[in-house]
Design an enzyme around this catalytic site. Structure first.
Site, PDB file in Angstrom:
ATOM      1  N   HIS A   1      25.648  -9.672  27.701  1.00 62.87           N
ATOM      2  CA  HIS A   1      25.864  -9.751  26.253  1.00 62.87           C
ATOM      3  C   HIS A   1      24.860  -8.961  25.421  1.00 62.87           C
ATOM      4  CE1 HIS A   1      22.567 -12.639  26.467  1.00 62.87           C
ATOM      5  NE2 HIS A   1      22.450 -12.514  25.161  1.00 62.87           N
TER       6      HIS A   1
HETATM    7  C1  UD1 Z   1      22.327 -14.127  20.029  1.00 65.73           C
HETATM    8  C2  UD1 Z   1      20.823 -13.792  20.093  1.00 65.73           C
HETATM    9  C3  UD1 Z   1      20.451 -13.447  21.527  1.00 65.73           C
HETATM   10  C4  UD1 Z   1      20.872 -14.537  22.488  1.00 65.73           C
HETATM   11  C5  UD1 Z   1      22.377 -14.779  22.323  1.00 65.73           C
HETATM   12  C6  UD1 Z   1      22.903 -15.849  23.252  1.00 65.73           C
HETATM   13  C7  UD1 Z   1      19.912 -12.737  18.049  1.00 65.73           C
HETATM   14  C8  UD1 Z   1      19.441 -11.477  17.464  1.00 65.73           C
HETATM   15  N1  UD1 Z   1      20.521 -12.631  19.259  1.00 65.73           N
HETATM   16  O1  UD1 Z   1      23.034 -12.947  20.363  1.00 65.73           O
HETATM   17  O2  UD1 Z   1      19.040 -13.290  21.610  1.00 65.73           O
HETATM   18  O3  UD1 Z   1      20.597 -14.147  23.807  1.00 65.73           O
HETATM   19  O4  UD1 Z   1      22.605 -15.174  20.953  1.00 65.73           O
HETATM   20  O5  UD1 Z   1      24.273 -15.979  23.079  1.00 65.73           O
HETATM   21  O6  UD1 Z   1      19.756 -13.790  17.457  1.00 65.73           O
HETATM   22  N2  UD1 Z   1      30.330 -15.259  18.174  1.00 65.73           N
HETATM   23  C9  UD1 Z   1      31.383 -16.097  18.330  1.00 65.73           C
HETATM   24  N3  UD1 Z   1      31.149 -17.428  18.386  1.00 65.73           N
HETATM   25  C10 UD1 Z   1      29.899 -17.949  18.290  1.00 65.73           C
HETATM   26  C11 UD1 Z   1      28.829 -17.078  18.132  1.00 65.73           C
HETATM   27  C12 UD1 Z   1      29.039 -15.734  18.081  1.00 65.73           C
HETATM   28  O7  UD1 Z   1      32.534 -15.684  18.431  1.00 65.73           O
HETATM   29  O8  UD1 Z   1      29.768 -19.195  18.373  1.00 65.73           O
HETATM   30  C13 UD1 Z   1      30.577 -13.803  18.146  1.00 65.73           C
HETATM   31  C14 UD1 Z   1      30.672 -13.261  16.757  1.00 65.73           C
HETATM   32  O9  UD1 Z   1      31.686 -12.344  16.742  1.00 65.73           O
HETATM   33  C15 UD1 Z   1      29.346 -12.558  16.558  1.00 65.73           C
HETATM   34  C16 UD1 Z   1      28.982 -12.144  17.981  1.00 65.73           C
HETATM   35  O10 UD1 Z   1      29.530 -13.136  18.814  1.00 65.73           O
HETATM   36  O11 UD1 Z   1      29.460 -11.498  15.685  1.00 65.73           O
HETATM   37  C17 UD1 Z   1      27.523 -12.056  18.219  1.00 65.73           C
HETATM   38  O12 UD1 Z   1      26.849 -13.273  17.815  1.00 65.73           O
HETATM   39  P1  UD1 Z   1      25.357 -13.216  17.254  1.00 65.73           P
HETATM   40  O13 UD1 Z   1      24.843 -14.553  16.955  1.00 65.73           O
HETATM   41  O14 UD1 Z   1      25.289 -12.196  16.196  1.00 65.73           O
HETATM   42  O15 UD1 Z   1      24.521 -12.612  18.441  1.00 65.73           O
HETATM   43  P2  UD1 Z   1      24.606 -12.804  20.014  1.00 65.73           P
HETATM   44  O16 UD1 Z   1      25.064 -11.532  20.587  1.00 65.73           O
HETATM   45  O17 UD1 Z   1      25.322 -14.050  20.414  1.00 65.73           O
END
Ligand code: UD1
Length: 377
Positions: free
Chosen positions: A215
């Site tokens: 991821h």
């Molecule tokens: C975040 C953390 C990362 C951690 C990871 C674990 C930061 C900068 N990054 O990255 O360090 O390893 O979480 O998962 O804080 N989304 C969903 N459902 C959710 C959450 C996210 O669909 O419940 C999707 C959304 O489209 C979002 C994307 O995942 O835009 C990324 O989520 P985001 O919280 O921005 O960062 P992660 O890549 O999950």
């Protein structure tokens, strides 16, 4: 000062998936030590599989405050958290705020504490302090370094962290080695994971499959990097089944680059809950990952890990002999060959490798460190 802060109240912040297994044992240890705790969920992660399922599996009680910030750009997400968290901090006036890890929620709340420290007397404890990848392109590295700079008490998970903090000029009297709280959770939940027996339910034989996670933005937000990572997993899958619980960010990028066909040789699942993931990892021949937590969990489980990163902020896992970095820049062949080598090394069993402080009692030491921290000047 309008209201004196209540030193015996610790406000814990959790926002994203890797935070939940860190705050679960610490909240319980703080309460056993006589603190009142207040849990704030920022809502950075919000899907059931990314958040609520962890509350169930780890028996965390419902958050006292839910900020509901959701997904957005880094700037907007950080700003939304800051705005909502400031109000809660001013209303609650805890003596301490404890932020775990390195996600955007961690830094956002750390900044609010730093800016309100004079006005409210709040102190900030950073859990999992002092890890460094030395790669400033990683959002997590920015979050870690700046959070450590804001913290009054830096709780470190491994011995190498102290040297990183000292190199940045951080006063050693603020640093307390407590060990790895994630391992408290792992050891606590392992019996439940064994009962869950996910590999058998998926028709997999113990030691005859690989578990993978992917991821990191550097691996999944760039089309050619994502092709290489998925191609490497597909190459491994020619020898053994590869199970890939797909992170929502990765799913989104696979769809937007039209790379769905590269998943055909893999066993794709939804993101897994904590106990299922632990069950799957313990039974695996090897893990292939770009996650920090999986590098740590495999060390204690004695399962070989291949890390798809240029460097790791968890060098102790490499020193323990359970983790190897695939050659950089990543190639399909490099991932395949490193995974073969890892599988030849074989599994060594739970607890054979356990770095100092990865013993199931780190959260107790964290509570003690907060209790013993000098009074505010
Ligand atoms: C975040 C953390 C990362 C951690 C990871 C674990 C930061 C900068 N990054 O990255 O360090 O390893 O979480 O998962 O804080 N989304 C969903 N459902 C959710 C959450 C996210 O669909 O419940 C999707 C959304 O489209 C979002 C994307 O995942 O835009 C990324 O989520 P985001 O919280 O921005 O960062 P992660 O890549 O999950």
């Amino acid at each position: 000062m309008e209201h004196a802060p209540t030193d015996s109240t610790v406000m814990l912040v959790a926002g994203a998936r890797p935070n939940f297994m860190k705050i679960a044992p610490v909240q319980k240890a703080l309460e056993r030590a006589g603190f009142r705790t207040v849990l704030v969920h920022t809502g950075q992660h919000y899907d059931d599989q990314m958040s609520a399922s962890f509350f169930r599996d780890l028996e965390i009680r419902q958050p006292d405050h839910h900020l509901g910030v959701g997904s957005a750009s880094h700037a907007v997400q950080t700003a939304r958290i800051m705005e909502a968290f400031e109000r809660i901090l001013l209303d609650t006036r805890p003596g301490w705020v404890l932020v775990p890890g390195d996600v955007n929620s961690t830094l956002a709340c750390a900044l609010v504490c730093a800016k309100l420290k004079e006005a409210t007397g709040v102190r900030l404890a950073h859990l999992e302090s002092g890890l460094r990848s030395h790669d400033w392109r990683m959002p997590e590295e920015v979050n870690r370094v700046l959070t450590d700079r804001c913290a009054d008490l830096l709780l470190t998970p491994s011995r190498d962290a102290a040297a990183n903090l000292s190199a940045e000029g951080i006063d050693a009297t603020k640093v307390a080695f407590v060990g790895n709280v994630m391992i408290d959770t792992l050891l606590d939940r392992l019996p439940a994971a064994r009962t869950r027996a996910l590999p058998a339910r998926l028709g997999l034989d113990a030691g005859r499959y690989v578990v993978a996670t992917l991821h990191r933005p550097s691996n999944v937000d760039d089309e050619s990097a994502l092709r290489v990572c998925l191609g490497g997993l597909a190459a491994v899958a020619a020898d053994l089944p590869v199970v890939l619980p797909l992170h929502p960010r990765t799913q989104k990028q696979v769809d937007s680059f039209g790379l769905g066909h590269l998943l055909d040789r893999l066993r794709i699942t939804e993101p897994l809950g904590y106990i299922d993931m632990l069950s799957l990892t313990e039974g695996a021949a090897a893990a292939i990952t770009d996650s920090g937590g999986v590098q740590e969990e495999t060390t204690v489980l004695g399962v070989q890990c291949v890390t798809l990163r240029e460097q790791t902020e968890r060098p102790i896992t490499v020193e323990e002999g359970t983790n190897q970095l695939a050659p950089w820049p990543l190639t399909v062949e490099g991932i395949y060959q490193t995974s073969r080598r890892a599988m030849k090394l074989g599994r060594v069993g739970v607890g054979t490798r356990s770095p100092d402080g990865w013993d199931g009692r780190a959260s107790e030491r964290a509570a003690t460190a907060i209790r013993r921290a000098p009074q505010r000047s």
